[in-house]
Scaffold this motif. Structure first.
Motif, PDB file in Angstrom:
ATOM      1  N   GLN A 141       1.002  -1.078  -0.062  1.00  0.00           N
ATOM      2  CA  GLN A 141      -0.017   0.040  -0.138  1.00  0.00           C
ATOM      3  C   GLN A 141       0.882   1.204   0.182  1.00  0.00           C
ATOM      4  O   GLN A 141       0.589   2.211  -0.845  1.00  0.00           O
ATOM      5  N   ARG A 142       2.048   1.326   0.869  1.00  0.00           N
ATOM      6  CA  ARG A 142       2.665   2.636   0.870  1.00  0.00           C
ATOM      7  C   ARG A 142       3.525   2.722  -0.283  1.00  0.00           C
ATOM      8  O   ARG A 142       3.900   3.978  -0.553  1.00  0.00           O
ATOM      9  N   SER A 143       3.983   1.748  -0.843  1.00  0.00           N
ATOM     10  CA  SER A 143       4.770   1.916  -2.201  1.00  0.00           C
ATOM     11  C   SER A 143       3.967   2.710  -3.282  1.00  0.00           C
ATOM     12  O   SER A 143       4.478   3.496  -3.949  1.00  0.00           O
ATOM     13  N   ILE A 144       2.658   2.346  -3.419  1.00  0.00           N
ATOM     14  CA  ILE A 144       1.792   3.158  -4.319  1.00  0.00           C
ATOM     15  C   ILE A 144       1.257   4.472  -3.669  1.00  0.00           C
ATOM     16  O   ILE A 144       1.595   5.451  -4.390  1.00  0.00           O
ATOM     17  N   ILE A 145       1.035   4.459  -2.428  1.00  0.00           N
ATOM     18  CA  ILE A 145       0.855   5.845  -1.993  1.00  0.00           C
ATOM     19  C   ILE A 145       2.012   6.905  -2.188  1.00  0.00           C
ATOM     20  O   ILE A 145       1.875   8.126  -2.409  1.00  0.00           O
ATOM     21  N   ASN A 146       3.284   6.314  -2.020  1.00  0.00           N
ATOM     22  CA  ASN A 146       4.461   7.018  -2.165  1.00  0.00           C
ATOM     23  C   ASN A 146       4.840   7.426  -3.718  1.00  0.00           C
ATOM     24  O   ASN A 146       5.760   7.987  -3.840  1.00  0.00           O
ATOM     25  N   GLY A 147       3.993   6.588  -4.293  1.00  0.00           N
ATOM     26  CA  GLY A 147       4.298   6.994  -5.976  1.00  0.00           C
ATOM     27  C   GLY A 147       5.550   6.301  -6.535  1.00  0.00           C
ATOM     28  O   GLY A 147       6.079   6.667  -7.648  1.00  0.00           O
ATOM     29  N   GLU A 148       5.616   5.123  -6.006  1.00  0.00           N
ATOM     30  CA  GLU A 148       6.920   4.288  -6.507  1.00  0.00           C
ATOM     31  C   GLU A 148       6.594   3.668  -7.766  1.00  0.00           C
ATOM     32  O   GLU A 148       5.335   3.484  -7.998  1.00  0.00           O
ATOM     33  N   SER A 149       7.571   3.593  -8.696  1.00  0.00           N
ATOM     34  CA  SER A 149       7.063   3.030 -10.014  1.00  0.00           C
ATOM     35  C   SER A 149       7.749   1.510 -10.165  1.00  0.00           C
ATOM     36  O   SER A 149       7.191   0.822 -11.063  1.00  0.00           O
ATOM     37  N   VAL A 150       8.535   1.246  -9.087  1.00  0.00           N
ATOM     38  CA  VAL A 150       9.031  -0.132  -9.005  1.00  0.00           C
ATOM     39  C   VAL A 150       8.869  -0.719  -7.623  1.00  0.00           C
ATOM     40  O   VAL A 150       9.078  -0.020  -6.618  1.00  0.00           O
ATOM     41  N   THR A 151       8.559  -2.012  -7.289  1.00  0.00           N
ATOM     42  CA  THR A 151       8.777  -2.487  -6.065  1.00  0.00           C
ATOM     43  C   THR A 151       8.860  -3.890  -6.268  1.00  0.00           C
ATOM     44  O   THR A 151       9.770  -4.155  -7.312  1.00  0.00           O
ATOM     45  N   GLY A 152       8.673  -4.683  -5.269  1.00  0.00           N
ATOM     46  CA  GLY A 152       9.202  -6.015  -5.633  1.00  0.00           C
ATOM     47  C   GLY A 152       8.855  -7.304  -4.357  1.00  0.00           C
ATOM     48  O   GLY A 152       7.981  -6.823  -3.608  1.00  0.00           O
ATOM     49  N   VAL A 153       9.472  -8.322  -4.455  1.00  0.00           N
ATOM     50  CA  VAL A 153       9.579  -9.264  -3.517  1.00  0.00           C
ATOM     51  C   VAL A 153      10.820  -9.624  -3.111  1.00  0.00           C
ATOM     52  O   VAL A 153      11.548  -9.906  -3.819  1.00  0.00           O
ATOM     53  N   THR A 154      11.029  -9.721  -1.766  1.00  0.00           N
ATOM     54  CA  THR A 154      12.613 -10.308  -1.219  1.00  0.00           C
ATOM     55  C   THR A 154      12.169 -11.459  -0.380  1.00  0.00           C
ATOM     56  O   THR A 154      11.093 -11.532   0.714  1.00  0.00           O
ATOM     57  N   LEU A 155      13.027 -12.503  -0.748  1.00  0.00           N
ATOM     58  CA  LEU A 155      13.110 -13.915   0.132  1.00  0.00           C
ATOM     59  C   LEU A 155      14.237 -13.605   1.165  1.00  0.00           C
ATOM     60  O   LEU A 155      15.286 -13.414   0.835  1.00  0.00           O
ATOM     61  N   MET A 156      13.907 -13.611   2.375  1.00  0.00           N
ATOM     62  CA  MET A 156      14.818 -13.339   3.431  1.00  0.00           C
ATOM     63  C   MET A 156      14.743 -14.442   4.590  1.00  0.00           C
ATOM     64  O   MET A 156      13.611 -15.113   4.691  1.00  0.00           O
ATOM     65  N   PHE A 157      15.857 -14.606   5.137  1.00  0.00           N
ATOM     66  CA  PHE A 157      15.758 -15.286   6.335  1.00  0.00           C
ATOM     67  C   PHE A 157      15.168 -14.545   7.608  1.00  0.00           C
ATOM     68  O   PHE A 157      15.584 -13.167   7.678  1.00  0.00           O
ATOM     69  N   MET A 158      14.669 -14.799   8.543  1.00  0.00           N
ATOM     70  CA  MET A 158      14.036 -14.067   9.570  1.00  0.00           C
ATOM     71  C   MET A 158      14.900 -13.961  10.768  1.00  0.00           C
ATOM     72  O   MET A 158      15.544 -14.898  11.065  1.00  0.00           O
ATOM     73  N   ALA A 159      14.817 -12.746  11.332  1.00  0.00           N
ATOM     74  CA  ALA A 159      15.639 -12.270  12.666  1.00  0.00           C
ATOM     75  C   ALA A 159      14.753 -11.631  13.538  1.00  0.00           C
ATOM     76  O   ALA A 159      13.398 -11.791  13.313  1.00  0.00           O
ATOM     77  N   GLU A 160      15.026 -11.293  14.712  1.00  0.00           N
ATOM     78  CA  GLU A 160      14.460 -10.908  15.857  1.00  0.00           C
ATOM     79  C   GLU A 160      13.787  -9.456  15.446  1.00  0.00           C
ATOM     80  O   GLU A 160      12.783  -9.134  15.849  1.00  0.00           O
ATOM     81  N   GLY A 161      14.664  -8.789  14.778  1.00  0.00           N
ATOM     82  CA  GLY A 161      14.136  -7.454  14.176  1.00  0.00           C
ATOM     83  C   GLY A 161      12.963  -7.523  13.172  1.00  0.00           C
ATOM     84  O   GLY A 161      12.590  -8.686  12.651  1.00  0.00           O
ATOM     85  N   LEU A 162      12.281  -6.161  12.914  1.00  0.00           N
ATOM     86  CA  LEU A 162      11.239  -6.369  11.999  1.00  0.00           C
ATOM     87  C   LEU A 162      11.567  -6.391  10.507  1.00  0.00           C
ATOM     88  O   LEU A 162      12.055  -5.484  10.237  1.00  0.00           O
ATOM     89  N   ASP A 163      11.565  -7.389   9.847  1.00  0.00           N
ATOM     90  CA  ASP A 163      12.080  -7.669   8.463  1.00  0.00           C
ATOM     91  C   ASP A 163      13.662  -7.033   8.252  1.00  0.00           C
ATOM     92  O   ASP A 163      14.031  -6.388   7.329  1.00  0.00           O
ATOM     93  N   THR A 164      14.407  -7.430   9.316  1.00  0.00           N
ATOM     94  CA  THR A 164      15.845  -7.178   9.318  1.00  0.00           C
ATOM     95  C   THR A 164      16.811  -8.143   8.750  1.00  0.00           C
ATOM     96  O   THR A 164      17.856  -8.091   8.690  1.00  0.00           O
TER      97      THR A 164
END
Length: 317
Positions: free
Chosen positions: A121-144
């Motif tokens: 939602q915020r990518s569109i609200i902020n007017g981004e022209s490109v976004t995507g998907v990230t595959l990541m290992f999870m850690a204790e921080g928020l998406d860190t």
């Protein structure tokens, strides 16, 4: 290898379906509790629960995953790998440390940008022209956690959050599919995120949905698209909520702007007609094309305009 899948909305379903189709041993699914939906408040399962039941998989719906009894219940499945996609709860350390192959997450942004609960939602609200998907290992921080792989997906002017959820869920499923053999074999490589580039996409609140007519036409256009089809944007008219579900692209609209646009204050209704409702913005005007007056259904703005209750000169707050 025992795999536990965690997810809640429709965004996560393609990833779960892929794991089943590819023959991976998904021993259980964790999702949020059922919630009341609609005016009649009918208790409704999450999309992931519905998908899990379709595949005949056991489902666990903890109110709080960090509760000791919830962790103990999860441990009974003896997961070697946990896969998450928009689960909606932060995994405690006891869960992160549980599987030998770790916990991986399908996140709907190009990390480290847009960490958090509302990246699409915020990518569109902020007017981004490109976004995507990230595959990541999870850690204790928020998406860190360390990033395994990423894929870019374009955002067009025709996209809303709804269409981007579909595009990114499919892209995330393919990204996960490509990496699963290495995850199972323990051969996955990952790189740390650059904290200097990190940004956060906090969950949307009611205040985020309100339109500020002092903003530019383009910003308001993006704002509306970013809230569709979920909450919708809103303004106030006659002390009642007046929702806006669609507007004409201000760069492409071939409608003649009102000659009074420059003199009116932002939020002023300039004209109404077959093209909808033209409203003064901070830098020009915006044509509203789909609206929802208080207590009514969503309708074409042109149809509402014919009712005659909203008139030029009235101000939306």
């Amino acid at each position: 290898m025992n795999i536990v899948f965690m997810g809640t909305p429709e965004f996560a379903v393609p990833s779960l379906d892929m794991l089943i189709a590819e023959g991976y041993n998904v021993v259980g699914v964790v999702t949020q509790p059922d919630k009341p939906q609609g005016r009649k408040k009918v208790l409704t399962p999450t999309p992931v629960k519905a998908a899990a039941e379709r595949h005949g998989l056991p489902v666990f719906q903890p109110v709080k995953l960090r509760a000791p009894e919830a962790v103990a219940r999860l441990a009974e499945w003896k997961p070697d790998l946990i896969v998450t996609a928009a689960f909606g709860q932060i995994l405690p350390k006891a869960v992160l440390d549980m599987p030998v192959r770790g916990c991986v997450n399908v996140h709907g942004s190009l990390l480290p940008k847009y960490r958090g609960g509302a990246p699409i939602q915020r990518s569109i609200i902020n007017g981004e022209s490109v976004t995507g998907v990230t595959l990541m290992f999870m850690a204790e921080g928020l998406d860190t956690g360390d990033m395994i792989s990423r894929v870019e997906v374009a955002i067009t002017d025709e996209d809303t959050s709804g269409s981007m959820f579909v595009k990114l869920s499919e892209a995330g499923s393919k990204l996960l599919q490509e990496e699963m053999p290495r995850l199972v074999a323990g051969e996955t490589t990952a790189v740390p995120q650059d904290e200097a580039e990190a940004s956060y996409a906090r969950n949307l609140t009611r205040d985020d949905e309100k339109m500020d007519w002092n903003r530019t036409s383009r910003e308001l256009f993006n704002h509306i698209r970013g809230l569709v089809p979920f909450s919708g944007a809103f303004t106030m008219w006659d002390d009642q909520v007046f929702k806006v579900w669609a507007a004409a692209n201000p760069e492409q609209a071939d409608v003649l702007a009102s000659s009074d646009a420059g003199q009116a204050e932002p939020g002023t209704v300039l004209q109404l007609g077959k093209n909808g409702i033209e409203v003064r913005t901070g830098d020009g005007s915006l044509w509203l094309t789909e609206v929802q007056p208080a207590g009514k259904k969503v309708m074409q703005a042109a149809d509402f305009a014919r009712g005659g209750t909203l008139k030029p000169g009235m101000v939306l707050q």
